[in-house]
Design a protein around this motif. Structure first.
Motif, PDB file in Angstrom:
ATOM      1  N   ILE A  26      -4.968 -18.765  -2.891  1.00  0.00           N
ATOM      2  CA  ILE A  26      -5.191 -17.390  -2.447  1.00  0.00           C
ATOM      3  C   ILE A  26      -4.010 -16.904  -1.615  1.00  0.00           C
ATOM      4  O   ILE A  26      -3.489 -15.813  -1.826  1.00  0.00           O
ATOM      5  CB  ILE A  26      -6.501 -17.289  -1.649  1.00  0.00           C
ATOM      6  CG1 ILE A  26      -7.691 -17.525  -2.573  1.00  0.00           C
ATOM      7  CG2 ILE A  26      -6.616 -15.939  -0.949  1.00  0.00           C
ATOM      8  CD1 ILE A  26      -9.005 -17.679  -1.859  1.00  0.00           C
ATOM      9  N   THR A  27      -3.566 -17.725  -0.678  1.00  0.00           N
ATOM     10  CA  THR A  27      -2.467 -17.315   0.172  1.00  0.00           C
ATOM     11  C   THR A  27      -1.182 -17.195  -0.638  1.00  0.00           C
ATOM     12  O   THR A  27      -0.382 -16.287  -0.385  1.00  0.00           O
ATOM     13  CB  THR A  27      -2.262 -18.323   1.308  1.00  0.00           C
ATOM     14  OG1 THR A  27      -3.527 -18.774   1.767  1.00  0.00           O
ATOM     15  CG2 THR A  27      -1.573 -17.691   2.477  1.00  0.00           C
ATOM     16  N   ASP A  28      -0.982 -18.092  -1.607  1.00  0.00           N
ATOM     17  CA  ASP A  28       0.211 -17.994  -2.450  1.00  0.00           C
ATOM     18  C   ASP A  28       0.217 -16.701  -3.244  1.00  0.00           C
ATOM     19  O   ASP A  28       1.253 -16.051  -3.365  1.00  0.00           O
ATOM     20  CB  ASP A  28       0.296 -19.179  -3.407  1.00  0.00           C
ATOM     21  CG  ASP A  28       0.673 -20.472  -2.705  1.00  0.00           C
ATOM     22  OD1 ASP A  28       1.152 -20.390  -1.558  1.00  0.00           O
ATOM     23  OD2 ASP A  28       0.486 -21.546  -3.300  1.00  0.00           O
ATOM     24  N   LYS A  29      -0.937 -16.301  -3.785  1.00  0.00           N
ATOM     25  CA  LYS A  29      -0.993 -15.045  -4.540  1.00  0.00           C
ATOM     26  C   LYS A  29      -0.698 -13.863  -3.623  1.00  0.00           C
ATOM     27  O   LYS A  29      -0.018 -12.926  -4.030  1.00  0.00           O
ATOM     28  CB  LYS A  29      -2.344 -14.892  -5.209  1.00  0.00           C
ATOM     29  CG  LYS A  29      -2.530 -15.808  -6.402  1.00  0.00           C
ATOM     30  CD  LYS A  29      -3.707 -15.393  -7.211  1.00  0.00           C
ATOM     31  CE  LYS A  29      -4.100 -16.346  -8.291  1.00  0.00           C
ATOM     32  NZ  LYS A  29      -3.108 -16.992  -9.034  1.00  0.00           N
ATOM     33  N   MET A  30      -1.218 -13.901  -2.388  1.00  0.00           N
ATOM     34  CA  MET A  30      -0.929 -12.812  -1.459  1.00  0.00           C
ATOM     35  C   MET A  30       0.552 -12.798  -1.101  1.00  0.00           C
ATOM     36  O   MET A  30       1.154 -11.736  -0.992  1.00  0.00           O
ATOM     37  CB  MET A  30      -1.781 -12.940  -0.200  1.00  0.00           C
ATOM     38  CG  MET A  30      -3.249 -12.716  -0.452  1.00  0.00           C
ATOM     39  SD  MET A  30      -4.145 -12.785   1.067  1.00  0.00           S
ATOM     40  CE  MET A  30      -4.599 -11.080   1.197  1.00  0.00           C
ATOM     41  N   GLN A  31       1.141 -13.985  -0.926  1.00  0.00           N
ATOM     42  CA  GLN A  31       2.560 -14.031  -0.606  1.00  0.00           C
ATOM     43  C   GLN A  31       3.401 -13.572  -1.789  1.00  0.00           C
ATOM     44  O   GLN A  31       4.424 -12.922  -1.611  1.00  0.00           O
ATOM     45  CB  GLN A  31       2.958 -15.444  -0.188  1.00  0.00           C
ATOM     46  CG  GLN A  31       2.417 -15.841   1.156  1.00  0.00           C
ATOM     47  CD  GLN A  31       2.668 -17.307   1.469  1.00  0.00           C
ATOM     48  OE1 GLN A  31       3.137 -18.055   0.625  1.00  0.00           O
ATOM     49  NE2 GLN A  31       2.354 -17.706   2.677  1.00  0.00           N
ATOM     50  N   VAL A  32       2.966 -13.904  -2.992  1.00  0.00           N
ATOM     51  CA  VAL A  32       3.708 -13.476  -4.179  1.00  0.00           C
ATOM     52  C   VAL A  32       3.671 -11.957  -4.299  1.00  0.00           C
ATOM     53  O   VAL A  32       4.707 -11.326  -4.519  1.00  0.00           O
ATOM     54  CB  VAL A  32       3.147 -14.155  -5.453  1.00  0.00           C
ATOM     55  CG1 VAL A  32       3.663 -13.480  -6.709  1.00  0.00           C
ATOM     56  CG2 VAL A  32       3.491 -15.619  -5.455  1.00  0.00           C
ATOM     57  N   THR A  33       2.491 -11.353  -4.158  1.00  0.00           N
ATOM     58  CA  THR A  33       2.426  -9.895  -4.270  1.00  0.00           C
ATOM     59  C   THR A  33       3.175  -9.227  -3.115  1.00  0.00           C
ATOM     60  O   THR A  33       3.818  -8.203  -3.318  1.00  0.00           O
ATOM     61  CB  THR A  33       0.974  -9.390  -4.316  1.00  0.00           C
ATOM     62  OG1 THR A  33       0.288  -9.801  -3.143  1.00  0.00           O
ATOM     63  CG2 THR A  33       0.257  -9.894  -5.549  1.00  0.00           C
ATOM     64  N   ALA A  34       3.115  -9.822  -1.934  1.00  0.00           N
ATOM     65  CA  ALA A  34       3.855  -9.258  -0.796  1.00  0.00           C
ATOM     66  C   ALA A  34       5.357  -9.361  -1.032  1.00  0.00           C
ATOM     67  O   ALA A  34       6.104  -8.406  -0.785  1.00  0.00           O
ATOM     68  CB  ALA A  34       3.468  -9.971   0.498  1.00  0.00           C
ATOM     69  N   THR A  35       5.806 -10.505  -1.529  1.00  0.00           N
ATOM     70  CA  THR A  35       7.231 -10.687  -1.791  1.00  0.00           C
ATOM     71  C   THR A  35       7.712  -9.780  -2.912  1.00  0.00           C
ATOM     72  O   THR A  35       8.783  -9.171  -2.808  1.00  0.00           O
ATOM     73  CB  THR A  35       7.528 -12.163  -2.141  1.00  0.00           C
ATOM     74  OG1 THR A  35       7.045 -12.990  -1.077  1.00  0.00           O
ATOM     75  CG2 THR A  35       8.998 -12.403  -2.333  1.00  0.00           C
ATOM     76  N   LEU A  36       6.926  -9.674  -3.976  1.00  0.00           N
ATOM     77  CA  LEU A  36       7.292  -8.776  -5.078  1.00  0.00           C
ATOM     78  C   LEU A  36       7.379  -7.332  -4.603  1.00  0.00           C
ATOM     79  O   LEU A  36       8.303  -6.599  -4.965  1.00  0.00           O
ATOM     80  CB  LEU A  36       6.280  -8.878  -6.210  1.00  0.00           C
ATOM     81  CG  LEU A  36       6.374 -10.082  -7.126  1.00  0.00           C
ATOM     82  CD1 LEU A  36       5.210 -10.085  -8.102  1.00  0.00           C
ATOM     83  CD2 LEU A  36       7.680 -10.079  -7.869  1.00  0.00           C
ATOM     84  N   SER A  37       6.407  -6.914  -3.802  1.00  0.00           N
ATOM     85  CA  SER A  37       6.389  -5.531  -3.311  1.00  0.00           C
ATOM     86  C   SER A  37       7.580  -5.255  -2.402  1.00  0.00           C
ATOM     87  O   SER A  37       8.223  -4.203  -2.519  1.00  0.00           O
ATOM     88  CB  SER A  37       5.090  -5.254  -2.564  1.00  0.00           C
ATOM     89  OG  SER A  37       4.002  -5.397  -3.421  1.00  0.00           O
ATOM     90  N   LEU A  38       7.879  -6.196  -1.508  1.00  0.00           N
ATOM     91  CA  LEU A  38       9.023  -5.995  -0.617  1.00  0.00           C
ATOM     92  C   LEU A  38      10.334  -5.999  -1.398  1.00  0.00           C
ATOM     93  O   LEU A  38      11.201  -5.153  -1.160  1.00  0.00           O
ATOM     94  CB  LEU A  38       9.049  -7.067   0.471  1.00  0.00           C
ATOM     95  CG  LEU A  38      10.199  -6.963   1.474  1.00  0.00           C
ATOM     96  CD1 LEU A  38      10.136  -5.633   2.228  1.00  0.00           C
ATOM     97  CD2 LEU A  38      10.186  -8.131   2.436  1.00  0.00           C
ATOM     98  N   ALA A  39      10.479  -6.927  -2.335  1.00  0.00           N
ATOM     99  CA  ALA A  39      11.708  -6.983  -3.128  1.00  0.00           C
ATOM    100  C   ALA A  39      11.889  -5.709  -3.957  1.00  0.00           C
ATOM    101  O   ALA A  39      12.998  -5.172  -4.050  1.00  0.00           O
ATOM    102  CB  ALA A  39      11.683  -8.210  -4.033  1.00  0.00           C
ATOM    103  N   ALA A  40      10.806  -5.228  -4.551  1.00  0.00           N
ATOM    104  CA  ALA A  40      10.898  -4.013  -5.364  1.00  0.00           C
ATOM    105  C   ALA A  40      11.231  -2.800  -4.499  1.00  0.00           C
ATOM    106  O   ALA A  40      12.062  -1.965  -4.888  1.00  0.00           O
ATOM    107  CB  ALA A  40       9.585  -3.786  -6.108  1.00  0.00           C
ATOM    108  N   ALA A  41      10.596  -2.701  -3.341  1.00  0.00           N
ATOM    109  CA  ALA A  41      10.870  -1.564  -2.452  1.00  0.00           C
ATOM    110  C   ALA A  41      12.310  -1.609  -1.934  1.00  0.00           C
ATOM    111  O   ALA A  41      12.991  -0.573  -1.893  1.00  0.00           O
ATOM    112  CB  ALA A  41       9.876  -1.554  -1.296  1.00  0.00           C
ATOM    113  N   CYS A  42      12.781  -2.792  -1.578  1.00  0.00           N
ATOM    114  CA  CYS A  42      14.148  -2.904  -1.054  1.00  0.00           C
ATOM    115  C   CYS A  42      15.194  -2.623  -2.124  1.00  0.00           C
ATOM    116  O   CYS A  42      16.183  -1.928  -1.869  1.00  0.00           O
ATOM    117  CB  CYS A  42      14.368  -4.286  -0.455  1.00  0.00           C
ATOM    118  SG  CYS A  42      13.485  -4.553   1.091  1.00  0.00           S
TER     119      CYS A  42
END
Length: 161
Positions: free
Chosen positions: A90-106
């Motif tokens: 669960i935490t890995d999926k949250m970290q993956v979506t958080a990382t993807l979102s931050l990378a895409a926004a940046c």
């Protein structure tokens, strides 16, 4: 166990998930309404990551609605133990979506700054809809902030067991 603001199965958690879903959907909607967004890989990546975030947040919001509807506490020891057993997933999926979102926004923000400030494509003859790009990117950053809050809460819930 400490009851944290934004934890699963609470009204604040539901509002957090709905906020994630709405801001991600808003980012997609604004970006799709801008002509020429598909010519830029970073903007397509932003739409893909925000689409994934909409689906993930919607699923978590449904879980929160279900828990609130049947008045079930998701913080009892059996459920938290289950979260600990599969918590890394669960935490890995949250970290993956958080990382993807931050990378895409940046990456999208970098392209927006390049075209608006350095190359002056927003005011030149090509006249890109940079204001829509920037609004979509701002909504993506708000989405990421809400995801980061959610990940932080999940981390503390898992750490409190």
């Amino acid at each position: 166990m400490k009851d944290l603001l934004g934890s699963p199965g609470t009204v604040s958690g539901l509002l957090l998930r709905i906020g994630q879903c709405l801001f991600a959907a808003g980012s997609i909607g604004v970006m799709v309404s801008a002509l020429g967004f598909s010519n830029f890989t970073a903007y397509c990546y932003l739409i893909a990551s925000m689409g994934l975030q909409v689906l993930w947040s919607f699923g978590l919001a449904c879980l929160d609605i279900y828990a609130l509807r049947i008045k079930r506490d998701l913080h009892n020891s059996v459920l938290v133990s289950l979260f600990v057993v599969v918590g890394s997933t669960i935490t890995d999926k949250m970290q993956v979506t958080a990382t993807l979102s931050l990378a895409a926004a940046c990456s999208s923000a970098g392209i927006a700054v390049l075209y608006a400030k350095d190359l002056k494509f927003c005011t030149g003859p090509s006249h890109l809809p940079c204001d829509r790009f920037e609004l979509s990117i701002a909504l993506a950053f708000v989405t990421w902030f809400l995801i980061a809050m959610s990940s932080h809460v999940m981390f503390w819930i898992l750490a409190s067991v």
